[in-house]
Design a protein around this motif. Structure first.
Motif, mmCIF file in Angstrom:
data_model
loop_
_atom_site.group_PDB
_atom_site.id
_atom_site.type_symbol
_atom_site.label_atom_id
_atom_site.label_comp_id
_atom_site.label_asym_id
_atom_site.label_seq_id
_atom_site.Cartn_x
_atom_site.Cartn_y
_atom_site.Cartn_z
ATOM 1 N N HIS A 80 0.847 -1.194 0.000
ATOM 2 C CA HIS A 80 0.000 0.000 0.000
ATOM 3 C C HIS A 80 0.879 1.239 0.000
ATOM 4 O O HIS A 80 2.055 1.179 0.379
ATOM 5 N N GLN A 354 -12.764 5.038 2.008
ATOM 6 C CA GLN A 354 -12.450 5.414 0.631
ATOM 7 C C GLN A 354 -11.294 4.571 0.090
ATOM 8 O O GLN A 354 -11.322 4.118 -1.064
ATOM 9 N N LEU A 355 -10.259 4.356 0.915
ATOM 10 C CA LEU A 355 -9.126 3.529 0.511
ATOM 11 C C LEU A 355 -9.588 2.113 0.202
ATOM 12 O O LEU A 355 -9.168 1.508 -0.796
ATOM 13 N N VAL A 358 -11.391 1.985 -3.131
ATOM 14 C CA VAL A 358 -10.445 2.034 -4.255
ATOM 15 C C VAL A 358 -9.802 0.669 -4.464
ATOM 16 O O VAL A 358 -9.656 0.192 -5.596
ATOM 17 N N ASN A 359 -9.407 0.011 -3.365
ATOM 18 C CA ASN A 359 -8.812 -1.321 -3.462
ATOM 19 C C ASN A 359 -9.764 -2.301 -4.136
ATOM 20 O O ASN A 359 -9.373 -3.056 -5.031
ATOM 21 N N ARG A 362 -10.112 -1.561 -7.873
ATOM 22 C CA ARG A 362 -8.948 -2.017 -8.631
ATOM 23 C C ARG A 362 -8.993 -3.537 -8.836
ATOM 24 O O ARG A 362 -8.659 -4.046 -9.903
ATOM 25 N N ASN A 385 -9.781 -7.247 -2.142
ATOM 26 C CA ASN A 385 -8.771 -6.804 -3.105
ATOM 27 C C ASN A 385 -7.889 -7.963 -3.578
ATOM 28 O O ASN A 385 -6.877 -7.751 -4.235
ATOM 29 N N THR A 432 -4.148 -3.311 -5.230
ATOM 30 C CA THR A 432 -4.371 -2.277 -4.223
ATOM 31 C C THR A 432 -4.431 -0.923 -4.916
ATOM 32 O O THR A 432 -4.425 -0.837 -6.150
ATOM 33 N N GLU A 433 -4.473 0.134 -4.107
ATOM 34 C CA GLU A 433 -4.508 1.479 -4.696
ATOM 35 C C GLU A 433 -3.240 1.788 -5.493
ATOM 36 O O GLU A 433 -3.211 2.735 -6.287
ATOM 37 N N THR A 434 -2.184 1.011 -5.290
ATOM 38 C CA THR A 434 -0.942 1.238 -6.033
ATOM 39 C C THR A 434 -0.965 0.601 -7.415
ATOM 40 O O THR A 434 -0.037 0.808 -8.207
#
Length: 456
Positions: A80, A354-355, A358-359, A362, A385, A432-434
């Protein structure tokens, strides 16, 4: 500290005091076959500092790091984004310690940090109380089983097939020395988790059922149903969370009937770091707090009515209760707990939600794209995720080929379960968000090429 080596006469005197004829006598419990009889073959006798640095740099250069390639690994350790302020703050002099002080009331700042950390973990897990951290997720899992045995006075633990195999191995290793009966099962490549099998295994001898949430294949078990079964049998439900970010989106285990919730906190504030140090999370219902391992920081007021913090409970260590300690793993991960707490504070409740969203988004994009690759099917109906895809051959070979193509494409189930031939086609992938759209396309393209090449 000055280094003062012992003289031969000093060594002889010390050996005489303890009744040993030579230093070799101190290793008599180590089997002869396990002892070295000379220098390790292949290692130079000596090298200059510059030569060692050059050699180690060359070895490090062979690694393909998580930030240098499309990265889809998970299975209990997640990449993350960690805000730069986390690292900045944990390196401040008043914080840079990995341990809780032995005279804790002197260090009010440290105790306040741990108190806030406990509050965050308790709210995240949906439980009444959490401790000041454990060594890591796997040992916290074992501690939960040992605690359930103390509470129920039973010694059987039913382990879901969805529990991470490394956690299972840790539990089975510890149980060899404590006498608990471990009823573990392997996962099946099915969309649904093995809730029914876990429930069927719960009986009057069961101390606890242990369920991972989400599980090792990314599935979401029905905790409420398993909790009802454990309550009916007088047992406890232990829930293991290896990806705490998921709790920003799915219901907290404590709200679904979990009695003890443990997990790995690495996802928040702590990098992958080649496998450690990591952070064990542990929470439970208030009525079990006296049986909870680890330290517990509390809030109070001093003689002048000012807010203060104290070490309320420390029942785990030899120096406190010796053989009556709830645990003899004498490490809490204080610095990692601080990093976790800072990251959580920066996110806040809305930010965590929110995180998590997003996960999940994705992962949905990744699942849809991989399902388009010929020969690939997605196992899961539901996931956060992380999910499992089924490949036409052994996923271990595919993972190696993907790495050769510059893509870290996931964790093969054959690696996690080398003896389970029926699982070897499974590949566990994480987003993940990355994870970018370009990363997803790189994996899909490389995977298509590898499978096409294997079929040719």
């Amino acid at each position: 500290m000055r280094y003062l080596p012992l003289t031969p006469a000093d060594r002889i005197e010390m050996l005489g005091v303890i009744g040993a004829a030579s230093v070799d006598d101190l290793f008599s419990d180590v089997p002869e076959a396990a002892r070295l009889s000379g220098p390790i073959a292949g290692l130079p006798a000596h090298a200059s500092e510059m030569a060692v640095e050059r050699h180690m740099s060359a070895l490090a250069g062979k690694n393909l790091s998580s930030g240098a390639a499309p990265f889809f690994l998970g299975a209990g350790a997640y990449r993350h984004h960690i805000p730069a302020s986390v690292d900045h703050l944990i390196q401040r002099g008043e914080f840079l310690t990995a341990y809780t002080p032995y005279q804790p009331e002197i260090a009010q700042g440290t105790l306040q940090v741990l108190f806030e950390f406990q509050t965050q973990v308790a709210r995240l897990f949906g439980v009444d109380v959490a401790n000041a951290s454990m060594y890591d997720g796997s040992t916290a899992c074992w501690e939960a089983i040992a605690m359930a045995a103390r509470v129920t006075r039973r010694n059987k633990a039913v382990l879901s097939g969805g529990l991470h195999p490394h956690y299972v191995a840790c539990v089975e290793t510890m149980a060899r020395f404590t006498g608990e009966t471990i009823d573990a099962r392997k996962p099946l490549l099915e969309a649904a988790s093995d809730d029914a099998a876990v429930i069927a295994a719960i009986d009057g001898e069961t101390a606890c059922a242990v369920v991972q949430y989400p599980d090792i294949l990314g599935r979401i078990p029905d905790l409420a149903a398993i909790s009802a079964a454990t309550q009916a049998a007088g047992a406890l439900l232990v829930v293991v969370v290896t990806e705490p970010v998921a709790l920003g989106l799915i219901e907290a285990p404590g709200h679904l009937g979990a009695d003890i919730v443990v997990g790995e906190g690495q996802s928040l504030g702590v990098g992958l770091q080649f496998g450690g140090p990591y952070l064990g999370l542990f929470g439970c219902r208030e009525k079990f707090v006296r049986q909870m391992p680890g330290r517990l920081c509390g809030q109070t007021v001093d003689a002048d009515g000012r807010r203060g913090f104290v070490l309320t409970l420390s029942t785990r260590e030899q120096h406190i209760r010796r053989e009556k300690a709830t645990s003899n793993i004498c490490t809490n991960s204080g610095l990692c707990a601080l990093a976790f707490s800072i990251h959580m504070s920066l996110l806040g409740g809305e930010g965590l939600a929110q995180l998590a969203a997003v996960n999940h988004g994705r992962a949905q994009t990744l699942a849809k794209r991989l399902a388009q690759v010929p020969g690939v099917s997605v196992l899961n109906d539901a996931y956060f995720n992380e999910f499992t895809v089924i490949l036409p051959g052994d996923a271990r070979e595919v993972v190696r080929s993907l790495a050769d193509a510059g893509v870290l494409g996931g964790v093969s189930l054959g690696r996690l379960y080398p003896d389970a031939q029926d699982l070897h086609g499974g590949l566990l992938v994480t987003a993940t968000e990355t994870t970018t759209d370009e990363d997803i396309e790189a994996l899909a393209t490389a995977l298509s090429d590898v499978l096409e090449g294997a079929a040719a």
